[in-house]
Write a protein that holds these residues in place. Structure first.
Motif, PDB file in Angstrom:
ATOM      1  N   ASP A  63      41.731  53.094  48.267  1.00  0.00           N
ATOM      2  CA  ASP A  63      43.108  53.543  48.144  1.00  0.00           C
ATOM      3  C   ASP A  63      43.994  52.397  47.650  1.00  0.00           C
ATOM      4  OD1 ASP A  63      43.394  51.872  50.405  1.00  0.00           O
ATOM      5  OD2 ASP A  63      43.344  53.555  51.799  1.00  0.00           O
ATOM      6  N   TYR A  64      45.288  52.689  47.542  1.00  0.00           N
ATOM      7  CA  TYR A  64      46.231  51.675  47.059  1.00  0.00           C
ATOM      8  C   TYR A  64      46.288  50.459  47.978  1.00  0.00           C
ATOM      9  CZ  TYR A  64      47.939  55.000  43.595  1.00  0.00           C
ATOM     10  OH  TYR A  64      48.037  55.858  42.532  1.00  0.00           O
ATOM     11  N   MET A  65      46.130  50.658  49.273  1.00  0.00           N
ATOM     12  CA  MET A  65      46.160  49.527  50.204  1.00  0.00           C
ATOM     13  C   MET A  65      45.028  48.547  49.885  1.00  0.00           C
ATOM     14  SD  MET A  65      47.794  48.100  52.718  1.00  0.00           S
ATOM     15  CE  MET A  65      48.807  49.373  53.444  1.00  0.00           C
ATOM     16  N   ASP A  66      43.821  49.058  49.706  1.00  0.00           N
ATOM     17  CA  ASP A  66      42.686  48.191  49.367  1.00  0.00           C
ATOM     18  C   ASP A  66      42.942  47.460  48.053  1.00  0.00           C
ATOM     19  OD1 ASP A  66      41.336  49.147  51.616  1.00  0.00           O
ATOM     20  OD2 ASP A  66      39.992  50.459  50.477  1.00  0.00           O
ATOM     21  N   LEU A  67      43.452  48.180  47.077  1.00  0.00           N
ATOM     22  CA  LEU A  67      43.706  47.581  45.768  1.00  0.00           C
ATOM     23  C   LEU A  67      44.844  46.557  45.836  1.00  0.00           C
ATOM     24  CD1 LEU A  67      42.219  47.975  43.138  1.00  0.00           C
ATOM     25  CD2 LEU A  67      43.962  49.620  42.450  1.00  0.00           C
ATOM     26  N   ALA A  68      45.837  46.809  46.673  1.00  0.00           N
ATOM     27  CA  ALA A  68      46.941  45.859  46.841  1.00  0.00           C
ATOM     28  C   ALA A  68      46.432  44.535  47.402  1.00  0.00           C
ATOM     29  CB  ALA A  68      48.021  46.446  47.748  1.00  0.00           C
ATOM     30  N   VAL A  69      45.550  44.612  48.377  1.00  0.00           N
ATOM     31  CA  VAL A  69      44.982  43.386  48.963  1.00  0.00           C
ATOM     32  C   VAL A  69      44.258  42.589  47.884  1.00  0.00           C
ATOM     33  CG1 VAL A  69      43.242  42.503  50.584  1.00  0.00           C
ATOM     34  CG2 VAL A  69      44.828  44.299  51.314  1.00  0.00           C
ATOM     35  N   ILE A  70      43.467  43.270  47.068  1.00  0.00           N
ATOM     36  CA  ILE A  70      42.727  42.600  45.990  1.00  0.00           C
ATOM     37  C   ILE A  70      43.695  41.948  45.001  1.00  0.00           C
ATOM     38  CG2 ILE A  70      41.256  43.028  43.967  1.00  0.00           C
ATOM     39  CD1 ILE A  70      39.903  45.271  45.762  1.00  0.00           C
ATOM     40  N   ALA A  71      44.688  42.689  44.541  1.00  0.00           N
ATOM     41  CA  ALA A  71      45.629  42.162  43.553  1.00  0.00           C
ATOM     42  C   ALA A  71      46.425  40.977  44.101  1.00  0.00           C
ATOM     43  CB  ALA A  71      46.580  43.262  43.094  1.00  0.00           C
ATOM     44  N   LEU A  72      46.872  41.086  45.345  1.00  0.00           N
ATOM     45  CA  LEU A  72      47.651  39.987  45.928  1.00  0.00           C
ATOM     46  C   LEU A  72      46.799  38.745  46.138  1.00  0.00           C
ATOM     47  CD1 LEU A  72      49.845  42.086  48.349  1.00  0.00           C
ATOM     48  CD2 LEU A  72      50.656  40.757  46.370  1.00  0.00           C
ATOM     49  N   LYS A  73      45.553  38.926  46.531  1.00  0.00           N
ATOM     50  CA  LYS A  73      44.666  37.762  46.684  1.00  0.00           C
ATOM     51  C   LYS A  73      44.382  37.107  45.335  1.00  0.00           C
ATOM     52  CE  LYS A  73      42.486  38.848  51.076  1.00  0.00           C
ATOM     53  NZ  LYS A  73      41.211  39.171  51.782  1.00  0.00           N
ATOM     54  N   LEU A  74      44.252  37.915  44.289  1.00  0.00           N
ATOM     55  CA  LEU A  74      44.093  37.354  42.948  1.00  0.00           C
ATOM     56  C   LEU A  74      45.348  36.579  42.548  1.00  0.00           C
ATOM     57  CD1 LEU A  74      42.353  40.344  41.120  1.00  0.00           C
ATOM     58  CD2 LEU A  74      41.348  38.087  41.537  1.00  0.00           C
ATOM     59  N   GLY A  75      46.515  37.117  42.876  1.00  0.00           N
ATOM     60  CA  GLY A  75      47.771  36.433  42.592  1.00  0.00           C
ATOM     61  C   GLY A  75      47.888  35.115  43.343  1.00  0.00           C
ATOM     62  N   ILE A  76      47.482  35.123  44.604  1.00  0.00           N
ATOM     63  CA  ILE A  76      47.512  33.889  45.401  1.00  0.00           C
ATOM     64  C   ILE A  76      46.585  32.843  44.782  1.00  0.00           C
ATOM     65  CG2 ILE A  76      46.855  32.861  47.630  1.00  0.00           C
ATOM     66  CD1 ILE A  76      47.775  35.588  48.903  1.00  0.00           C
ATOM     67  N   SER A  77      45.388  33.266  44.440  1.00  0.00           N
ATOM     68  CA  SER A  77      44.401  32.349  43.864  1.00  0.00           C
ATOM     69  C   SER A  77      44.892  31.750  42.548  1.00  0.00           C
ATOM     70  CB  SER A  77      43.088  33.109  43.651  1.00  0.00           C
ATOM     71  OG  SER A  77      42.141  32.282  43.039  1.00  0.00           O
ATOM     72  N   ASN A  78      45.406  32.596  41.659  1.00  0.00           N
ATOM     73  CA  ASN A  78      45.889  32.125  40.369  1.00  0.00           C
ATOM     74  C   ASN A  78      47.094  31.194  40.519  1.00  0.00           C
ATOM     75  OD1 ASN A  78      46.289  32.396  37.278  1.00  0.00           O
ATOM     76  ND2 ASN A  78      48.247  32.924  38.172  1.00  0.00           N
ATOM     77  N   SER A  79      48.070  31.591  41.304  1.00  0.00           N
ATOM     78  CA  SER A  79      49.282  30.770  41.420  1.00  0.00           C
ATOM     79  C   SER A  79      48.991  29.454  42.154  1.00  0.00           C
ATOM     80  CB  SER A  79      50.427  31.545  42.081  1.00  0.00           C
ATOM     81  OG  SER A  79      50.063  32.033  43.340  1.00  0.00           O
ATOM     82  N   THR A  80      48.057  29.473  43.094  1.00  0.00           N
ATOM     83  CA  THR A  80      47.667  28.241  43.787  1.00  0.00           C
ATOM     84  C   THR A  80      46.960  27.289  42.822  1.00  0.00           C
ATOM     85  OG1 THR A  80      47.486  29.388  45.901  1.00  0.00           O
ATOM     86  CG2 THR A  80      46.317  27.292  45.714  1.00  0.00           C
ATOM     87  N   ALA A  81      46.073  27.826  41.989  1.00  0.00           N
ATOM     88  CA  ALA A  81      45.366  26.994  41.005  1.00  0.00           C
ATOM     89  C   ALA A  81      46.340  26.410  39.979  1.00  0.00           C
ATOM     90  CB  ALA A  81      44.283  27.814  40.310  1.00  0.00           C
TER      91      ALA A  81
END
Length: 181
Positions: A63-81
């Motif tokens: 669902d959208y909740m699962d996908l939101a977690v994935i997208a936000l973690k990708l955002g965290i990883s990219n912005s941290t790098a």
């Protein structure tokens, strides 16, 4: 004579029907439709597809909740790098001192981007509206960094790519969290 093999024909039809039903109802197919729908709403369909499909957890998203977690973690990883790369440049004694104020501005912007993505992730279940807002403003740090680089005449493809990716992840997360509220 046409009725000589009714069982094999009906068996074939039932088997074929079950195969197609099973395929269309599979979790991976549902996740694929979810990703497709989100990416059609995003600013960059191709980036969205590539980004979300780069995470091995995406096919299991229900669902959208699962996908939101994935997208936000990708955002965290990219912005941290990206922040880490900028920090290395800033701390490097060989970096032109005239570039340091812009790099310091980028560091500040990326502090905000990382925190916005993290806040959105933490707020998903309790306050999806605030998570949606934080997902949206995560791109502000990347925009700020782009402005600092432009005003200082700095051209660095790694930072520019990081800015573009951070803005894109922010947009994807915003689109997804928009469906939660």
């Amino acid at each position: 004579m046409a009725m000589a093999h009714p069982i094999p024909v009906s068996f074939f039809l039932v088997t074929t029907l079950l195969f197609f039903l099973n395929h269309s109802l599979s979790p991976a197919h549902a996740a694929s439709e979810l990703v497709e729908g989100v990416c059609h709403e995003s600013q960059s369909y191709s980036f969205c597809i590539q980004a979300l499909e780069s995470d091995p957890k995406t096919p299991a998203a229900k669902d959208y909740m699962d996908l939101a977690v994935i997208a936000l973690k990708l955002g965290i990883s990219n912005s941290t790098a990206t922040r880490s790369y900028i920090s290395s440049m800033y701390k490097n004694p060989k970096t032109d001192p005239r570039k340091k104020p812009a790099l310091k501005g980028c560091l500040s912007g990326y502090d905000g981007a990382v925190e916005s993505f993290k806040s959105a992730l933490g707020e998903l279940k309790e306050d999806p509206l605030t998570a949606n807002y934080d997902a949206k403003v995560a791109s502000d740090g990347a925009v700020l960094c782009s402005d600092f680089l432009a005003s200082a005449g700095i051209k660095d493809s790694s930072i520019s790519d990081g800015n573009r990716f951070t803005s894109s992840f922010s947009n994807i997360a915003f689109v997804i969290t928009n469906h939660l509220g």
